[in-house]
Scaffold this motif. Structure first.
Motif, PDB file in Angstrom:
ATOM      1  N   UNK A   1      14.443  11.212 -44.870  1.00 13.91           N
ATOM      2  CA  UNK A   1      13.361  12.055 -45.373  1.00 13.91           C
ATOM      3  C   UNK A   1      12.853  11.637 -46.746  1.00 13.91           C
ATOM      4  N   UNK A   2      13.604  10.798 -47.437  1.00 13.13           N
ATOM      5  CA  UNK A   2      13.237  10.485 -48.819  1.00 13.13           C
ATOM      6  C   UNK A   2      11.947   9.678 -48.886  1.00 13.13           C
ATOM      7  N   UNK A   3      11.216   9.846 -49.982  1.00 15.21           N
ATOM      8  CA  UNK A   3      10.008   9.064 -50.191  1.00 15.21           C
ATOM      9  C   UNK A   3      10.324   7.576 -50.010  1.00 15.21           C
ATOM     10  N   UNK A   4       9.496   6.893 -49.193  1.00 16.35           N
ATOM     11  CA  UNK A   4       9.673   5.471 -48.913  1.00 16.35           C
ATOM     12  C   UNK A   4      11.073   5.167 -48.353  1.00 16.35           C
TER      13      UNK A   4
ATOM     14  N   UNK B   1      14.172   5.586 -48.943  1.00 19.41           N
ATOM     15  CA  UNK B   1      15.155   4.867 -49.750  1.00 19.41           C
ATOM     16  C   UNK B   1      16.600   5.213 -49.401  1.00 19.41           C
TER      17      UNK B   1
ATOM     18  N   UNK C   1      13.169  17.042 -53.763  1.00 15.22           N
ATOM     19  CA  UNK C   1      11.912  16.380 -53.399  1.00 15.22           C
ATOM     20  C   UNK C   1      10.923  17.327 -52.737  1.00 15.22           C
TER      21      UNK C   1
ATOM     22  N   UNK D   1       4.500  16.460 -46.199  1.00 19.40           N
ATOM     23  CA  UNK D   1       4.985  16.070 -47.514  1.00 19.40           C
ATOM     24  C   UNK D   1       4.639  17.208 -48.457  1.00 19.40           C
TER      25      UNK D   1
END
Lengths: 336, 336
Positions: free
Chosen positions: A86-89, A91, A147, A314
């Motif tokens: 789920x993390x941005x980009x 990671x 986030x 998002x």
């Protein structure tokens, strides 16, 4: 000749074996009803790392190592790794798997990641492109809260419709097996937007997609709920389950006695303060790996439709007033 | 029997046709050297939408529509859509494709998205799981600057190693064709981390991955650079190109006269103030669709190794001191 069975469904002529699966979770998951069934319960939610994001990557790395070891193979035997979080980009997956030195295919399907990954992985094996594929999904309560919602220190009150993001990672090793649980096919989901704009009610946002995919699977295959011993969604929680059962009845299928939800299984609602249930990419992954896969291996259940569910949003899309489309990918698993 | 040709490479026995491709770009791209070659140059970078993120989704939606129309098929004919972008939780792709009502597989490979998507799409077709797959990649200068770097209004000075994120979207429709350009195979990349921590020097972060994938392709297939008329990377830019050529020479291959980079092709360095070149998921996609694919169709070039490149990072990972792993996915395209 096309191997398709219908509009959204592929059924394999030769089963794609589940060689092994791994579940690595945090302390809260370890205290839940399935606590003794996970491969590893890590007592430190930071997993010795300096940040929640890096901790999530440690969960991913450990789940990959455990699954590969349990499979009897070595990392170099896997022609592809497919992973999502789920993390941005993405990671969580990237830094957890950076050192594997294997061909890497990143995916994003929100919490449906394990469904998308197992579907793609099984097709790559069935298509003759790989002998072994490692599929992973991860999430972390603290990195997700930070986030998507509020700083943890803020201590925001959570509405009863909200779910608790599972801290952990799951890995499923696909390849060939002599006997046991195998992927028999998959029904790839479409995005379904029910118009839900409440980011604290993911179950409602995803229920329509789950119903759409399950109903499409029945139409494509001519099967009914009777065919399966269990129809297992990812992280609808109590709110989403109620909606799913209603929607399925409207579509002419009563799945009440077949339905299980990983988000309902993983936490004890009464004692763990998790409101509508568990969620996150890891939720369906670790509950499948630790609980349902073992039940299939024991023969307690033999035919399963596993349907990880994802809420596609998002913080930016929610802030800009967008609704939250859902998606759900069905994976057929049977003992062979 | 495995269809693999070597460690990371699959070569198809039957070519997977490129039915059509679409390129939709913003005004700056339209003013560049390839301006007349794009399917559509949208003069309004907001594309009539209320935010840069929603604008990016409009580019995606338009590229999908144009590619489907050019292919002679209709959207319902495509068994899968595979799409990826740079935005948090891939919302560029998701909201652009929400209304397609087709089975959706989200991917994340940063700017390598078109390489990952075409590889997966071609395998799904070759494996018999689909007759047609639509692959998309998008980016937007303004949504990317806002998310990854500084608010545009801040007017930050950009170092000479930085690249300019391409505003646009590309779509490639895979299926069967009587003759013309086709995907013949793919070499799926591993993550390669050169230890670069400068988020304003993506070319350096990705050059190692591009060299790794291209060299692996030669090892796997026994081919040399002589086999190809062009080896086309995604968005290395001038800085990354220089490093790639050096790294390839160290690996024993001189690709100097074969190498082209989409990030170098799309902007005029002298007049457009784009420093090291163009970047973003759309960069390789739109330059391939508008420029190189047309050159293949005309027979100017016949054998191409197309290698979209991605820098795997998030603002959070960079702020936490992580280096930036690169990834590059090779796609073999030939006239058949």
């Amino acid at each position: 000749m096309l191997k398709r069975y219908g509009g959204q469904t592929v059924l394999f002529t030769k089963p794609v074996g589940i060689m092994a699966a791994a579940s690595v979770v945090g302390p809260k998951e370890g205290e839940g009803p399935l606590g003794t069934q996970f491969d590893r319960v890590e007592k430190d939610p930071m997993f010795g790392a300096e940040s929640w994001e890096k901790a999530e990557s440690e969960f991913v790395k450990t789940a990959a190592d455990v699954a590969v070891k349990k499979s009897g193979a070595v990392m170099d035997d896997f022609e592809y790794i497919i992973a999502g979080d789920l993390l941005n980009q993405s990671t969580g997956s990237i830094f957890g798997l950076r050192d594997t030195k294997r061909p890497y295919l990143g995916i994003f399907g929100a919490c449906s990641a394990m469904g998308e990954g197992m579907s793609l992985g099984a097709m790559l094996v069935d298509g003759g492109f790989a002998s072994k594929v490692l599929c992973l999904a991860s999430s972390h309560f603290c990195s997700a809260e930070k986030q998507f919602r509020f700083p943890l220190e803020f201590g925001a009150q959570r509405p009863q419709t909200s779910t608790w993001t599972v801290t952990g990672a799951a890995a499923v090793a696909l390849g060939s097996i002599a006997s046991g649980p195998a992927v028999m096919g998959c029904t790839t989901g479409k995005m379904v937007d029910m118009g839900v704009k409440d980011a604290h009610n993911m179950g409602a946002a995803m229920a329509g997609a789950a119903a759409d995919t399950i109903a499409a699977h029945f139409v494509d295959t001519g099967r009914s709920p009777d065919y399966y011993d269990a129809i297992i969604t990812g992280d609808l929680g109590y709110v989403g389950q109620e909606l799913l059962l209603q929607l399925m009845k409207k579509k002419g299928h009563d799945i009440t006695h077949k339905h299980r939800d990983c988000g309902i299984e993983i936490f004890d609602k009464d004692t763990q303060d998790t409101h509508s249930g568990g969620s996150g990419c890891a939720c369906s992954g670790v509950v499948f790996a630790a609980h349902f896969l073992e039940k299939i291996k024991r023969g307690d259940i033999n035919k399963v439709l596993f349907v990880p569910t994802g809420a596609l949003m998002s913080p930016t899309s929610v802030q800009q007033g967008e609704s939250i489309p859902g998606i759900a990918h069905g994976v057929v698993i049977e003992n062979v």
